[in-house]
Design an enzyme around this catalytic site. Structure first.
Site, PDB file in Angstrom:
ATOM      1  N   LYS A  71       0.809  -1.231   0.000  1.00 58.58           N
ATOM      2  CA  LYS A  71       0.000   0.000   0.000  1.00 58.58           C
ATOM      3  C   LYS A  71       0.841   1.279   0.000  1.00 58.58           C
ATOM      4  O   LYS A  71       0.493   2.238  -0.679  1.00 58.58           O
ATOM      5  CB  LYS A  71      -0.933   0.006   1.213  1.00 58.58           C
ATOM      6  CG  LYS A  71      -2.012  -1.071   1.157  1.00 58.58           C
ATOM      7  CD  LYS A  71      -2.926  -0.964   2.353  1.00 58.58           C
ATOM      8  CE  LYS A  71      -3.878  -2.128   2.443  1.00 58.58           C
ATOM      9  NZ  LYS A  71      -4.789  -2.047   3.586  1.00 58.58           N
ATOM     10  N   ASP A 107     -10.043   2.370   2.801  1.00 57.78           N
ATOM     11  CA  ASP A 107     -10.074   1.831   4.177  1.00 57.78           C
ATOM     12  C   ASP A 107     -10.738   2.805   5.157  1.00 57.78           C
ATOM     13  O   ASP A 107     -11.387   2.384   6.106  1.00 57.78           O
ATOM     14  CB  ASP A 107      -8.647   1.530   4.669  1.00 57.78           C
ATOM     15  CG  ASP A 107      -8.105   0.223   4.101  1.00 57.78           C
ATOM     16  OD1 ASP A 107      -8.915  -0.632   3.677  1.00 57.78           O
ATOM     17  OD2 ASP A 107      -6.878   0.050   4.077  1.00 57.78           O
ATOM     18  N   ALA A 132       0.500   0.884  14.432  1.00 54.94           N
ATOM     19  CA  ALA A 132       0.838   2.182  13.844  1.00 54.94           C
ATOM     20  C   ALA A 132       1.178   2.026  12.365  1.00 54.94           C
ATOM     21  O   ALA A 132       1.903   2.836  11.801  1.00 54.94           O
ATOM     22  CB  ALA A 132       2.010   2.792  14.610  1.00 54.94           C
TER      23      ALA A 132
HETATM   24  N1  LIG Z   1     -10.623  -5.588   8.006  1.00 55.92           N
HETATM   25  C1  LIG Z   1     -10.046  -4.903   7.055  1.00 55.92           C
HETATM   26  O1  LIG Z   1     -10.676  -4.470   6.085  1.00 55.92           O
HETATM   27  C2  LIG Z   1      -8.585  -4.583   7.171  1.00 55.92           C
HETATM   28  C3  LIG Z   1      -8.028  -3.578   6.354  1.00 55.92           C
HETATM   29  C4  LIG Z   1      -6.658  -3.306   6.494  1.00 55.92           C
HETATM   30  C5  LIG Z   1      -5.891  -4.033   7.409  1.00 55.92           C
HETATM   31  N2  LIG Z   1      -6.483  -4.999   8.182  1.00 55.92           N
HETATM   32  C6  LIG Z   1      -5.682  -5.761   9.171  1.00 55.92           C
HETATM   33  O2  LIG Z   1      -5.000  -4.834  10.002  1.00 55.92           O
HETATM   34  C7  LIG Z   1      -3.744  -5.375  10.385  1.00 55.92           C
HETATM   35  C8  LIG Z   1      -2.624  -4.374  10.111  1.00 55.92           C
HETATM   36  O3  LIG Z   1      -2.543  -4.134   8.719  1.00 55.92           O
HETATM   37  P1  LIG Z   1      -1.584  -2.985   8.125  1.00 55.92           P
HETATM   38  O4  LIG Z   1      -1.961  -2.798   6.714  1.00 55.92           O
HETATM   39  O5  LIG Z   1      -1.572  -1.808   9.028  1.00 55.92           O
HETATM   40  O6  LIG Z   1      -0.162  -3.707   8.212  1.00 55.92           O
HETATM   41  P2  LIG Z   1       1.265  -3.023   8.451  1.00 55.92           P
HETATM   42  O7  LIG Z   1       1.305  -1.650   7.866  1.00 55.92           O
HETATM   43  O8  LIG Z   1       2.255  -4.042   8.040  1.00 55.92           O
HETATM   44  O9  LIG Z   1       1.336  -2.846  10.075  1.00 55.92           O
HETATM   45  C9  LIG Z   1       1.356  -3.972  10.921  1.00 55.92           C
HETATM   46  C10 LIG Z   1       1.144  -3.510  12.371  1.00 55.92           C
HETATM   47  O10 LIG Z   1       1.006  -4.700  13.186  1.00 55.92           O
HETATM   48  C11 LIG Z   1       2.003  -4.669  14.217  1.00 55.92           C
HETATM   49  N3  LIG Z   1       2.412  -6.049  14.508  1.00 55.92           N
HETATM   50  C12 LIG Z   1       2.684  -7.029  13.619  1.00 55.92           C
HETATM   51  N4  LIG Z   1       2.974  -8.181  14.275  1.00 55.92           N
HETATM   52  C13 LIG Z   1       2.885  -7.893  15.613  1.00 55.92           C
HETATM   53  C14 LIG Z   1       3.086  -8.650  16.802  1.00 55.92           C
HETATM   54  N5  LIG Z   1       3.418  -9.956  16.755  1.00 55.92           N
HETATM   55  N6  LIG Z   1       2.917  -8.042  17.994  1.00 55.92           N
HETATM   56  C15 LIG Z   1       2.564  -6.724  18.048  1.00 55.92           C
HETATM   57  N7  LIG Z   1       2.365  -5.963  16.960  1.00 55.92           N
HETATM   58  C16 LIG Z   1       2.529  -6.530  15.753  1.00 55.92           C
HETATM   59  C17 LIG Z   1       3.133  -3.838  13.649  1.00 55.92           C
HETATM   60  O11 LIG Z   1       3.942  -3.381  14.704  1.00 55.92           O
HETATM   61  P3  LIG Z   1       5.535  -3.127  14.482  1.00 55.92           P
HETATM   62  O12 LIG Z   1       5.656  -1.736  13.958  1.00 55.92           O
HETATM   63  O13 LIG Z   1       6.102  -3.289  15.845  1.00 55.92           O
HETATM   64  O14 LIG Z   1       6.006  -4.178  13.521  1.00 55.92           O
HETATM   65  C18 LIG Z   1       2.323  -2.740  12.941  1.00 55.92           C
HETATM   66  O15 LIG Z   1       1.841  -1.791  13.867  1.00 55.92           O
HETATM   67  C19 LIG Z   1      -3.570  -6.689   9.609  1.00 55.92           C
HETATM   68  O16 LIG Z   1      -3.927  -7.728  10.463  1.00 55.92           O
HETATM   69  C20 LIG Z   1      -4.589  -6.581   8.490  1.00 55.92           C
HETATM   70  O17 LIG Z   1      -5.081  -7.856   8.120  1.00 55.92           O
HETATM   71  C21 LIG Z   1      -7.805  -5.283   8.078  1.00 55.92           C
END
Ligand SMILES: NC(=O)c1ccc[n+]([C@@H]2O[C@H](COP(=O)([O-])OP(=O)(O)OC[C@H]3O[C@@H](n4cnc5c(N)ncnc54)[C@H](OP(=O)(O)O)[C@@H]3O)[C@@H](O)[C@H]2O)c1
Length: 283
Positions: A71, A107, A132
């Site tokens: 993204k 989103d 974040a």
């Molecule tokens: N329902 C929906 O429509 C929708 C839409 C978008 C996203 N999502 C979900 O939202 C989540 C985040 O997506 P994103 O796009 O923001 O991904 P991203 O930009 O890769 O960010 C991932 C986030 O998760 C944290 N994280 C990952 N593994 C972790 C762990 N084991 N313990 C604690 N924190 C952890 C990361 O922290 P660090 O900075 O410490 O790595 C970061 O804050 C995903 O699960 C995704 O499936 C859902």
């Protein structure tokens, strides 16, 4: 369905993509309305993203959705960015307008519609946001638009929390403050702010593999809503815990459908049949 040369192509680009439910509910909706499009998922490594996006133009795709980890990087390859994509510095929907790639982010609207559907009114409240990354930014924009009074953000790595705070000062009008990940889980007695928290939103990847989030439930006396962006067929560990504690909750399925429905509208010019999309997900 008979696919002919009149059909236009739509794609999901991610890495990995096998788990994605988007092809399922997007194709169900396209077929229901009899629209001549096919939606396919492609596993694209980050190094190949530029070629894949330019390939959409070369092959005349109508558009694509982007998921983790593309993204943010995709912003560099768009010909123009729509409002939320520019604000979030992240694109989840690309529309090919006569050879020009326009980047959108659905989103924010997806999360706002999920709040509305579930009756979660957060105006004038304080919210704790876990995570974040890109999804956390989209949620923060939506919270800003529904006029929460404060966002507390807690992230595992300090560097990403720092970047989030820096971004929020440019992009949002509501106050955003950070909470340390360690104090949240290990020293909650040191955090007087917990009493003010009305809703907790999980925008981390925690829960995707069934992980629990050990929140300091005993300190969260003002908590009314638990919202998980992660989704699971039978809920997620976090929403199940909230359920046990009689706290209102919902998982990421509603946001998934609403953001997808908005992309569908941008691709086809038609309102998405939401009942068909939700039905495809349930099945
Ligand atoms: N329902 C929906 O429509 C929708 C839409 C978008 C996203 N999502 C979900 O939202 C989540 C985040 O997506 P994103 O796009 O923001 O991904 P991203 O930009 O890769 O960010 C991932 C986030 O998760 C944290 N994280 C990952 N593994 C972790 C762990 N084991 N313990 C604690 N924190 C952890 C990361 O922290 P660090 O900075 O410490 O790595 C970061 O804050 C995903 O699960 C995704 O499936 C859902």
């Amino acid at each position: 369905m008979r696919i002919t040369s009149e059909f236009s192509l739509l794609a999901l680009l991610g890495h990995p993509v096998q788990h994605s439910l988007s092809p399922l509910f997007q194709n169900a909706a396209l077929q229901k309305l009899g629209l001549p499009y096919v939606y396919l998922a492609f596993d694209v490594a980050p190094d190949d993203l530029k070629d894949a996006l330019y390939g959409l133009k070369a092959l005349g795709f109508r558009g694509a959705n982007l998921t983790v980890p593309h993204k943010e990087l995709a912003v560099n390859f768009m010909d123009s960015l729509h409002e939320h994509a520019a604000l979030l510095e992240a694109v989840n929907t690309v529309v090919n307008e006569n050879g020009k790639l326009v980047g959108y982010n659905t989103d924010v609207i997806g999360f706002m519609k999920a709040l509305h559907k579930n009756g979660a009114q957060l105006e004038g409240r304080e919210v704790l946001l876990l995570g974040a990354g890109g999804a956390a930014r989209a949620v923060a924009c939506a919270l800003n638009e529904v006029k929460v009074t404060r966002i507390w953000v807690a992230n595992r790595s300090w560097e990403r929390a720092r970047l989030f705070l820096e971004w929020s000062r440019k992009a949002l009008t509501c106050p955003v403050e950070s909470l340390s990940w360690t104090s949240l889980f290990e020293q909650p007695d040191k955090e007087p702010t917990f009493r003010e928290i009305y809703a907790i939103i999980n925008a981390t990847a925690l829960g995707l593999k069934g992980e629990e989030i050990p929140l300091p439930w005993g300190y969260l006396s003002g908590l009314h809503w638990v919202i998980d962006l992660v989704y699971g067929k039978k809920g997620t560990p976090l929403v199940k815990k909230a359920e046990e504690k009689n706290i209102r909750n919902f998982d990421g399925r509603d946001m998934l459908i609403f953001q997808g429905a908005e992309s569908f509208r941008l691709f086809t010019g038609h309102q998405a049949p939401l009942d068909v999309m939700f039905g495809a997900l349930e099945s």
